[in-house]
Design an enzyme around this catalytic site. Structure first.
Site: not given
Length: 611
Positions: A2, A104, A372-373
């Site tokens: 956000c 969460d 993503s790595g």
């Protein structure tokens, strides 16, 4: 994921915040949160909170923010994801807490109600949030240990402001645009602005791994609750046998990937031809994700060459039975997107173009979340710096202790013309004898003594004094992990990765309303493997990561020379800049000048600062 913002008129002599400022700041971040919008005002209207929502967990309207606790005492705005929130929720429910949502965000509210600031020690995730206590009339800010999620603040002595973007604070119209010399100098040194500085004197980043309180007396100093160096130092002080490395890495990386798949929407993956993203794809399959879409970028300039990622990425996608999406990016598209790229770039950066286009491609096919790595090279010793820095320090540590020898050697070699062929070589004796100095040599686009060639000398003097680059690099290794590999891991993670790679992932992903998750940038993962990091030899860490999936990556991937996840930027920048791009380093310098020139001509950044 956000965009958050708020204004707290803590000084009684200050007027209350204006709704127009709150809304202008919040809605500048529209791309960060296209799925929902909200605001909240205190009873006395001296505090207001804003929120833009990208719904990932609990997609219902009941999870909208700002969110109040059940008794109305606490109000939160939150940017990020808490990956262990289901376990935290179970613990809270067992002690009598009742939840209204499955988000969460609500978990954070209940944790703060129970544990106060100590709640941060229980969190696993990427986060930046603010919680207002209506009883104590205090504001609490927190940012995750790695600094994955940004949080910027501004204090004028009357009112305190915060937001997820620097440009959002400027959009509110009440924050000074006076330039920050340390931020400008830092960008020219490294190609990114080192936190806590920004390009603006009155805007600061809340440092990673810190919390901060603001009450009627104003903002208190940010307080550290953890650091990358601390986790590495703890691991180095209790090293595990080298034989445990492969199993420990396999268990810890699978655990992290499983945690990062928590979502109520589809989670995809960015796939290159390298070990990091390939291992993530294999671990996603091991974690139980059956349908996976993997996105790979392709460039006509790379087709058929060693930098072409598509053939190997296609093989890896087939190995793990993923749907492979190849997105071709052209020079024309780059030129067309460049104004939007520079607008979305919250602070100037010489990187991020690759992330912009792969995020764009992922969003085009309907993804809202992608793994993503990023981070694999920093903890598995994948960069040349893990080999170079210890070697340089061993070689130059003693000569560097001779007072004035480094500067004198640089002057002599400069007089002999050596600097023209190898500008960093002339500074090796001056900087190479310490890890902080060697790192500046390894990562610097310019060195401090070069800056007067591209910036006003007075600005350079003030900027270097405020930035103190060597001292700042040394601080990122405190407490000292002691082992060479762990020291370099701390330097790379707390500087290059934090200030450039993670920040680029944030602005480039959010520009396309895409949440980029980084399972290899995880404090629990680091805590688990820190005891074996110090035992890594060249190539050991990456080979262990390649073997982490139950079906290991093929030799064609593990033995492929490292090329990075790049774009042909050297051939795409203007001819005037390309003329000096005769090497990878020169190309980076050219792009730095291009970014600065274009951004400094807009209303978003200080104008006409470079000489």
């Amino acid at each position: 994921m956000c965009g958050i913002n708020g204004i707290f008129a803590y000084n009684r002599s200050a007027g209350p915040p204006h709704e127009t400022e709150l809304v202008a700041t919040r809605d500048y971040m529209r791309a960060r949160g296209p799925d929902g919008v909200g605001e909240w005002w205190s009873d006395d209207t001296r505090l207001c909170l804003g929120h833009r929502r990208l719904s990932i967990i609990d997609l219902s309207e009941r999870a909208l923010q700002p969110m109040e606790s059940s008794d109305g005492r606490f109000v939160i705005v939150f940017n990020g994801e808490i990956y262990n929130h289901p376990d935290l929720r179970i613990d809270l429910e067992s002690s009598g807490v009742r939840f209204k949502t499955t988000s969460d965000t609500e978990t954070l509210l209940h944790l703060y109600e129970r544990h106060g600031a100590d709640m941060v020690h229980r969190l696993r995730g990427m986060f930046a949030f603010a919680i207002w206590d209506t009883t104590e009339r205090s504001l609490f800010l927190a940012r995750d240990p790695y600094g994955i999620k940004p949080l910027y603040t501004a204090n004028d002595g009357w009112s305190f402001r915060f937001a997820s973007q620097v440009k959002a604070l400027l959009a509110g119209g009440k924050v000074s645009r006076d330039p920050e010399p340390a931020g400008i100098v830092g960008f020219h040194l490294w190609g990114s602005v080192p936190e806590p500085f920004t390009l603006y004197r009155d805007i600061r980043a809340l440092p990673a791994g810190h919390t901060q309180y603001i009450d009627a007396a104003g903002p208190r100093e940010p307080k550290a609750y953890t650091s990358i160096a601390q986790l590495l130092a703890e691991g180095a002080s209790n090293p595990a046998p080298a034989g445990e490395a492969i199993n420990r890495i396999a268990v810890a990386t699978l655990d992290s990937v499983r945690a990062h798949l928590l979502a109520d929407v589809e989670v995809g993956v960015f796939l290159s031809a390298g070990v990091d993203s390939g291992a993530l794809l294999g671990l996603m399959r091991d974690a139980g994700q059956n349908e996976i879409r993997a996105v790979t970028l392709a460039f006509e300039e790379f087709s058929g060459g060693t930098e072409d990622e598509v053939p190997l990425a296609r093989d890896v996608a087939k190995l793990y039975q993923a749907e492979h999406i190849v997105r071709v990016v052209s020079h024309q598209e780059f030129k067309s997107d460049l104004p939007a790229i520079l607008q979305a770039m919250d602070q100037p950066s010489i990187d991020g173009i690759n992330t912009w286009f792969v995020a764009k491609a992922a969003r085009e096919v309907g993804l809202k979340v992608a793994l993503s790595g990023l981070g694999g090279d920093e903890i598995f010793a994948g960069y040349p710096s893990f080999r170079d820095l210890p070697r340089w320090v061993n070689l130059f540590a003693l000569p560097a202790k001779i007072p004035g020898a480094g500067i004198a050697t640089r002057a002599l070699l400069g007089f002999l013309g050596v600097a023209k062929q190898s500008p960093k070589a002339v500074a090796m004796l001056e900087y190479g004898g310490t890890y902080s100095g060697a790192y500046l040599l390894r990562r610097g686009l310019f060195l401090p003594f070069d800056l007067k060639t591209v910036l006003d000398p007075e600005l350079v003097r003030h900027g270097l004094r405020r930035l103190a680059p060597i001292r700042r690099l040394k601080q990122s290794m405190h407490p000292d992990p002691k082992e060479p590999i762990s020291r370099v891991a701390a330097l790379e993670s707390a500087n290059y990765m934090r200030n450039q790679l993670l920040r680029d992932a944030d602005w480039a992903g959010m520009a396309h309303s895409l949440e980029i998750r980084v399972p290899l940038v995880d404090s629990e993962l680091l805590r688990s493997i820190a005891p074996v990091i110090s035992r890594f030899k060249p190539g050991v860490g990456k080979r262990a990561l390649a073997r982490a999936p139950s079906t290991p990556l093929p030799v064609s991937v593990t033995d492929r020379p490292k090329s990075g996840f790049g774009v042909p930027i050297g051939g795409w920048i203007d001819h005037s800049a390309h003329a000096i791009a005769q090497s990878k380093g020169a190309a980076s310098r050219a792009w730095a000048c291009e970014v600065w020139a274009r951004s400094s001509s807009s209303d978003e950044t200080p104008a006409a600062l470079p000489s």
